[in-house]
Design a protein around this motif. Sequence first.
Motif, mmCIF file in Angstrom:
data_model
loop_
_atom_site.group_PDB
_atom_site.id
_atom_site.type_symbol
_atom_site.label_atom_id
_atom_site.label_comp_id
_atom_site.label_asym_id
_atom_site.label_seq_id
_atom_site.Cartn_x
_atom_site.Cartn_y
_atom_site.Cartn_z
ATOM 1 N N SER A 27 0.833 -1.209 0.000
ATOM 2 C CA SER A 27 0.000 0.000 0.000
ATOM 3 C C SER A 27 0.865 1.256 0.000
ATOM 4 C CB SER A 27 -0.915 -0.007 1.228
ATOM 5 O OG SER A 27 -1.782 -1.130 1.219
ATOM 6 N N ALA A 31 1.189 4.282 -2.895
ATOM 7 C CA ALA A 31 0.984 5.701 -2.598
ATOM 8 C C ALA A 31 2.183 6.532 -3.022
ATOM 9 C CB ALA A 31 0.717 5.883 -1.102
ATOM 10 N N TYR A 34 2.394 6.934 -6.745
ATOM 11 C CA TYR A 34 1.381 7.859 -7.245
ATOM 12 C C TYR A 34 1.795 9.303 -7.005
ATOM 13 C CZ TYR A 34 -3.119 10.187 -7.904
ATOM 14 O OH TYR A 34 -4.118 11.035 -8.331
ATOM 15 N N GLU A 35 2.293 9.577 -5.805
ATOM 16 C CA GLU A 35 2.615 10.957 -5.439
ATOM 17 C C GLU A 35 3.967 11.400 -5.980
ATOM 18 O OE1 GLU A 35 0.645 13.056 -4.151
ATOM 19 O OE2 GLU A 35 -0.992 11.661 -3.731
ATOM 20 N N ILE A 85 1.302 11.652 0.690
ATOM 21 C CA ILE A 85 1.271 10.191 0.713
ATOM 22 C C ILE A 85 0.218 9.719 1.709
ATOM 23 C CG2 ILE A 85 2.600 8.152 1.379
ATOM 24 C CD1 ILE A 85 5.088 9.634 0.264
ATOM 25 N N TYR A 88 -3.239 10.113 0.249
ATOM 26 C CA TYR A 88 -3.554 9.053 -0.715
ATOM 27 C C TYR A 88 -3.972 7.780 0.023
ATOM 28 C CZ TYR A 88 -3.070 5.619 -4.444
ATOM 29 O OH TYR A 88 -3.325 4.606 -5.352
ATOM 30 N N LEU A 89 -3.244 7.426 1.065
ATOM 31 C CA LEU A 89 -3.576 6.215 1.825
ATOM 32 C C LEU A 89 -4.936 6.361 2.502
ATOM 33 C CD1 LEU A 89 -0.072 5.514 3.403
ATOM 34 C CD2 LEU A 89 -1.214 4.138 1.653
ATOM 35 N N ASN A 92 -7.568 5.913 -0.378
ATOM 36 C CA ASN A 92 -7.608 4.684 -1.163
ATOM 37 C C ASN A 92 -7.357 3.402 -0.378
ATOM 38 O OD1 ASN A 92 -7.716 5.801 -4.118
ATOM 39 N ND2 ASN A 92 -6.130 6.999 -3.100
#
Length: 304
Positions: A27, A31, A34-35, A85, A88-89, A92
Motif C-alpha cells: 500500500s 501511494a 502515485y505521489e 502520501i 492518498y492512503l 484509497n
Amino acid sequence: MVIISVNVYNIALSSKYIAVIKLISSSLREAINYEISSQKYTYLIEKYIHLHQGRDSSRIVYVSDIVLKLLKSQNLQDIKTAEAIASYLETNKSEILTVKVVPPGLLYLEPSDLTIASCLQNLVEISFVQLGGKKNTNEIVDETRNKMLDVGSLFAVQYAHARCYSLIELAHQQNLFSWVQQETHQEGSSPQLIAPSPFPWLRKDGYQKLHFYLSGELLLVKKLVEVSDRLELGATRNWRDWQKLALSVSHAFDTFWAQCPLLGEVKINCIELAQARCGLVIVTQLLLKRLLEEKLRIYAPVKI
C-alpha cells in the motif's frame, strides 16, 4: 503533528497475505509511486521502503522514514510530501490501515483490525493444510546445530508447541471448530476447516474490532504478526536470532494461556471469543513449528 483519521468498514477477508508487513508495504509503495511519479525515485523507493515495528506492546504500528530518505537524497526538506502520501492512503487504503505523519516526515502506519484478522485467517487455513503432512524426524534434526543451540531454553519452545497441539485437539473435541479429512494426491490426507469459516476474529458490534482486549491476547497477536513478517521476509539467516524469536513467542503464549482460557465460562458466555482465542492457538502452533523445524532444525513435538 498531522493525524489522519481513517474509518474502517466493510472489507471481505479475501486478501491472501499472511504477513501484515507485506500488505502495508504494498500500500505504501502504491501511494509513493502515485505521489512521486518521477523515474529517478524508482530505485530509491525499493531501497528505502523497509518498515519496522514500533515499541508499543499492545499495538502494531509500522514506522517508515522513506520520505525523509527520499527528500534527503535530493537535498529537499518538505513535510508536504509525507502529507500527500498520507492523504492518498486515507482516500484509497482506509480499509487496510490508518496513517499518522510525524515531523519531520515519519509515517506511522497502523494496520486495521480487519487487515490483522485477514492475515490470521490465512495463517489458520495454512495450518490446517500442514496438519496433514508428516515429516521424517531424521530429516529435521541437525545434530551439529543442536550442539550450538541452547537446548535447555528451547525445551520451553518445544513444550509450548506441544501444548498448542493438545489444546487444538481439545478444542476440536469441545466443538469449538470442525474439520473433515480431505484426500490428497500425496500420502495420507489433509484436514479441511469446515466451521467456523472464517474464525470470528472480529466483534459483531458494527465497529469491526478484534475480540481481543486482555494484555496477554494483545501481546500474542503482536508477536504472531512479528514472527509471520520475519518468516516471510527471511529477515535473518542467524540461527541465534531465530532462537531468540522462538523463545519470545513461547513466553508470549505462556502469558496468553495464563490469562485467556478457551473453555469453561468463556465458551458458555461468548463462544465467538473462545473460537477467536482458539484461532490464536492454531496460528501459534503453526509458527512455532516453522521456527523449530525450518529455522532451528529441531523436532516440533506434539506430545511431551
